[in-house]
Write a protein that holds these residues in place. Structure first.
Motif, PDB file in Angstrom:
ATOM      1  N   MET A  85      43.266 -34.496 -12.188  1.00  0.00           N
ATOM      2  CA  MET A  85      43.452 -35.456 -13.267  1.00  0.00           C
ATOM      3  C   MET A  85      43.049 -34.758 -14.564  1.00  0.00           C
ATOM      4  O   MET A  85      41.861 -34.554 -14.816  1.00  0.00           O
ATOM      5  CB  MET A  85      42.582 -36.696 -13.041  1.00  0.00           C
ATOM      6  CG  MET A  85      42.764 -37.754 -14.120  1.00  0.00           C
ATOM      7  SD  MET A  85      44.412 -38.487 -14.129  1.00  0.00           S
ATOM      8  CE  MET A  85      44.326 -39.452 -12.601  1.00  0.00           C
ATOM      9  N   PRO A  86      44.017 -34.340 -15.398  1.00  0.00           N
ATOM     10  CA  PRO A  86      43.669 -33.576 -16.608  1.00  0.00           C
ATOM     11  C   PRO A  86      42.824 -34.394 -17.583  1.00  0.00           C
ATOM     12  O   PRO A  86      43.055 -35.583 -17.773  1.00  0.00           O
ATOM     13  CB  PRO A  86      45.041 -33.257 -17.222  1.00  0.00           C
ATOM     14  CG  PRO A  86      46.026 -33.437 -16.119  1.00  0.00           C
ATOM     15  CD  PRO A  86      45.458 -34.516 -15.247  1.00  0.00           C
ATOM     16  N   LEU A  87      41.844 -33.733 -18.188  1.00  0.00           N
ATOM     17  CA  LEU A  87      41.012 -34.358 -19.206  1.00  0.00           C
ATOM     18  C   LEU A  87      41.483 -33.940 -20.599  1.00  0.00           C
ATOM     19  O   LEU A  87      41.786 -34.771 -21.433  1.00  0.00           O
ATOM     20  CB  LEU A  87      39.541 -33.990 -18.981  1.00  0.00           C
ATOM     21  CG  LEU A  87      38.979 -34.384 -17.613  1.00  0.00           C
ATOM     22  CD1 LEU A  87      37.550 -33.878 -17.455  1.00  0.00           C
ATOM     23  CD2 LEU A  87      39.049 -35.891 -17.414  1.00  0.00           C
ATOM     24  N   GLU A  88      41.535 -32.632 -20.851  1.00  0.00           N
ATOM     25  CA  GLU A  88      42.117 -32.073 -22.073  1.00  0.00           C
ATOM     26  C   GLU A  88      43.181 -31.061 -21.642  1.00  0.00           C
ATOM     27  O   GLU A  88      42.988 -30.358 -20.654  1.00  0.00           O
ATOM     28  CB  GLU A  88      41.064 -31.352 -22.922  1.00  0.00           C
ATOM     29  CG  GLU A  88      39.933 -32.222 -23.435  1.00  0.00           C
ATOM     30  CD  GLU A  88      38.912 -31.386 -24.182  1.00  0.00           C
ATOM     31  OE1 GLU A  88      39.059 -31.226 -25.412  1.00  0.00           O
ATOM     32  OE2 GLU A  88      37.993 -30.868 -23.528  1.00  0.00           O
ATOM     33  N   THR A  89      44.258 -30.957 -22.403  1.00  0.00           N
ATOM     34  CA  THR A  89      45.386 -30.115 -21.992  1.00  0.00           C
ATOM     35  C   THR A  89      45.861 -29.260 -23.160  1.00  0.00           C
ATOM     36  O   THR A  89      45.931 -29.739 -24.302  1.00  0.00           O
ATOM     37  CB  THR A  89      46.553 -30.987 -21.485  1.00  0.00           C
ATOM     38  OG1 THR A  89      46.092 -31.785 -20.399  1.00  0.00           O
ATOM     39  CG2 THR A  89      47.718 -30.132 -21.012  1.00  0.00           C
ATOM     40  N   TRP A  90      46.186 -27.988 -22.859  1.00  0.00           N
ATOM     41  CA  TRP A  90      46.720 -27.063 -23.847  1.00  0.00           C
ATOM     42  C   TRP A  90      47.779 -26.161 -23.210  1.00  0.00           C
ATOM     43  O   TRP A  90      47.624 -25.770 -22.049  1.00  0.00           O
ATOM     44  CB  TRP A  90      45.643 -26.111 -24.378  1.00  0.00           C
ATOM     45  CG  TRP A  90      44.375 -26.709 -24.859  1.00  0.00           C
ATOM     46  CD1 TRP A  90      44.017 -26.988 -26.139  1.00  0.00           C
ATOM     47  CD2 TRP A  90      43.239 -27.081 -24.059  1.00  0.00           C
ATOM     48  NE1 TRP A  90      42.753 -27.513 -26.197  1.00  0.00           N
ATOM     49  CE2 TRP A  90      42.249 -27.582 -24.925  1.00  0.00           C
ATOM     50  CE3 TRP A  90      42.977 -27.035 -22.688  1.00  0.00           C
ATOM     51  CZ2 TRP A  90      41.027 -28.038 -24.479  1.00  0.00           C
ATOM     52  CZ3 TRP A  90      41.762 -27.497 -22.230  1.00  0.00           C
ATOM     53  CH2 TRP A  90      40.792 -27.989 -23.118  1.00  0.00           C
ATOM     54  N   PRO A  91      48.812 -25.772 -23.954  1.00  0.00           N
ATOM     55  CA  PRO A  91      49.652 -24.663 -23.498  1.00  0.00           C
ATOM     56  C   PRO A  91      48.902 -23.359 -23.724  1.00  0.00           C
ATOM     57  O   PRO A  91      48.182 -23.212 -24.722  1.00  0.00           O
ATOM     58  CB  PRO A  91      50.891 -24.756 -24.399  1.00  0.00           C
ATOM     59  CG  PRO A  91      50.401 -25.444 -25.633  1.00  0.00           C
ATOM     60  CD  PRO A  91      49.289 -26.371 -25.208  1.00  0.00           C
ATOM     61  N   VAL A  92      49.020 -22.441 -22.789  1.00  0.00           N
ATOM     62  CA  VAL A  92      48.397 -21.124 -22.979  1.00  0.00           C
ATOM     63  C   VAL A  92      49.162 -20.413 -24.083  1.00  0.00           C
ATOM     64  O   VAL A  92      50.390 -20.280 -24.011  1.00  0.00           O
ATOM     65  CB  VAL A  92      48.425 -20.308 -21.672  1.00  0.00           C
ATOM     66  CG1 VAL A  92      47.863 -18.910 -21.904  1.00  0.00           C
ATOM     67  CG2 VAL A  92      47.635 -21.028 -20.578  1.00  0.00           C
ATOM     68  N   PRO A  93      48.496 -19.953 -25.147  1.00  0.00           N
ATOM     69  CA  PRO A  93      49.199 -19.349 -26.282  1.00  0.00           C
ATOM     70  C   PRO A  93      50.008 -18.110 -25.857  1.00  0.00           C
ATOM     71  O   PRO A  93      49.559 -17.315 -25.030  1.00  0.00           O
ATOM     72  CB  PRO A  93      48.063 -18.944 -27.235  1.00  0.00           C
ATOM     73  CG  PRO A  93      46.919 -19.837 -26.863  1.00  0.00           C
ATOM     74  CD  PRO A  93      47.036 -20.042 -25.382  1.00  0.00           C
ATOM     75  N   ALA A  94      51.192 -17.985 -26.415  1.00  0.00           N
ATOM     76  CA  ALA A  94      52.027 -16.819 -26.138  1.00  0.00           C
ATOM     77  C   ALA A  94      51.288 -15.555 -26.545  1.00  0.00           C
ATOM     78  O   ALA A  94      50.676 -15.489 -27.618  1.00  0.00           O
ATOM     79  CB  ALA A  94      53.345 -16.928 -26.914  1.00  0.00           C
ATOM     80  N   GLY A  95      51.308 -14.577 -25.674  1.00  0.00           N
ATOM     81  CA  GLY A  95      50.662 -13.306 -25.969  1.00  0.00           C
ATOM     82  C   GLY A  95      49.213 -13.214 -25.534  1.00  0.00           C
ATOM     83  O   GLY A  95      48.634 -12.128 -25.535  1.00  0.00           O
ATOM     84  N   GLU A  96      48.590 -14.342 -25.166  1.00  0.00           N
ATOM     85  CA  GLU A  96      47.195 -14.323 -24.692  1.00  0.00           C
ATOM     86  C   GLU A  96      47.198 -14.415 -23.179  1.00  0.00           C
ATOM     87  O   GLU A  96      47.932 -15.207 -22.594  1.00  0.00           O
ATOM     88  CB  GLU A  96      46.385 -15.475 -25.279  1.00  0.00           C
ATOM     89  CG  GLU A  96      44.912 -15.425 -24.875  1.00  0.00           C
ATOM     90  CD  GLU A  96      44.040 -16.389 -25.658  1.00  0.00           C
ATOM     91  OE1 GLU A  96      42.817 -16.386 -25.427  1.00  0.00           O
ATOM     92  OE2 GLU A  96      44.571 -17.157 -26.479  1.00  0.00           O
ATOM     93  N   SER A  97      46.382 -13.596 -22.542  1.00  0.00           N
ATOM     94  CA  SER A  97      46.347 -13.627 -21.090  1.00  0.00           C
ATOM     95  C   SER A  97      45.758 -14.954 -20.612  1.00  0.00           C
ATOM     96  O   SER A  97      44.883 -15.539 -21.269  1.00  0.00           O
ATOM     97  CB  SER A  97      45.526 -12.460 -20.531  1.00  0.00           C
ATOM     98  OG  SER A  97      44.142 -12.724 -20.607  1.00  0.00           O
ATOM     99  N   VAL A  98      46.257 -15.387 -19.471  1.00  0.00           N
ATOM    100  CA  VAL A  98      45.761 -16.627 -18.878  1.00  0.00           C
ATOM    101  C   VAL A  98      44.263 -16.513 -18.602  1.00  0.00           C
ATOM    102  O   VAL A  98      43.492 -17.440 -18.863  1.00  0.00           O
ATOM    103  CB  VAL A  98      46.525 -16.949 -17.588  1.00  0.00           C
ATOM    104  CG1 VAL A  98      45.979 -18.204 -16.930  1.00  0.00           C
ATOM    105  CG2 VAL A  98      48.011 -17.109 -17.875  1.00  0.00           C
ATOM    106  N   ALA A  99      43.851 -15.359 -18.067  1.00  0.00           N
ATOM    107  CA  ALA A  99      42.440 -15.164 -17.715  1.00  0.00           C
ATOM    108  C   ALA A  99      41.551 -15.255 -18.947  1.00  0.00           C
ATOM    109  O   ALA A  99      40.494 -15.901 -18.924  1.00  0.00           O
ATOM    110  CB  ALA A  99      42.260 -13.814 -17.022  1.00  0.00           C
TER     111      ALA A  99
END
Length: 202
Positions: A154-168
């Motif tokens: 159940m998501p609390l806060e949500t963001w798209p991972v910025p282009a060019g930034e690693s997921v980790a």
């Protein structure tokens, strides 16, 4: 990798593990999803898609990094999403997991995909293998083009991972910003314990 080479590697690894006929055509996106979903939930030693395939394991971040790369080979774009969550093991969970929670939710950053399909954007979550349904975890049994799947949390806060930034790196930054060190220690212990259970076939 060249066109469809990651998909070919997935096919070859799956065939070597007895999961596909070596002579079968390369898997299409719905089967690619199923193969990634059913990899054991456990930390891989790398975020490189080819390395994840060879190790045949992943958590929500590495599974969805791999799935995004595989879909891209087929011309299907996607956006990797990050969200905060609190994990409470379901009733009947293994005692070692219940003991690690200490009666409190485990904090985490979850990852999933928004797939930009021809039929429209669709939420895709390949986190839990089909076998995890026995433990009461939310599993997505099939891929239907244009239809949202069930999220593993159940998501609390949500963001798209910025282009060019690693997921980790993005995930690590969010974790540091939002949680105390003791919360992160419990999180790491919990994720590692879940991985050991899946790799042991429990």
């Amino acid at each position: 990798m060249t066109s469809l080479s990651l998909t070919r590697l997935l096919h070859e690894e799956a065939a070597a593990r007895g999961l596909r006929d070596p002579a079968a055509p390369l898997p299409d996106p719905p089967e690619v999803f199923a193969l990634v979903r059913d990899m054991p939930y456990a930390r891989a030693s790398t975020h490189d898609p080819a390395g994840i395939v060879r190790e045949w394991r992943g958590t929500c971040s590495t599974k969805h990094e791999l799935l995004a790369a595989l879909l891209a080979e087929r011309g299907v774009s996607s956006t990797l999403i990050a969200c905060t969550q609190e994990i409470t093991p379901p009733p009947g969970a293994p005692p070692e997991l219940l003991a690690l929670t200490g009666g409190q939710p485990v904090v985490d950053i979850h990852n999933y995909l928004t797939v930009h399909a021809p039929e429209g954007d669709m939420v895709v979550d390949a986190t839990w293998p089909l076998a995890a349904a026995q433990a009461g975890l939310p599993v997505n049994p099939e891929w239907r083009w244009g239809e949202d799947q069930r999220l593993a949390c159940m998501p609390l806060e949500t963001w798209p991972v910025p282009a060019g930034e690693s997921v980790a790196d993005f995930k690590a930054r969010l974790l540091r910003e939002r949680y105390m060190p003791e919360e992160l220690e419990r999180r790491d212990a919990f994720i590692n314990a879940v991985g050991r259970l899946f790799l042991a076939g429990r």
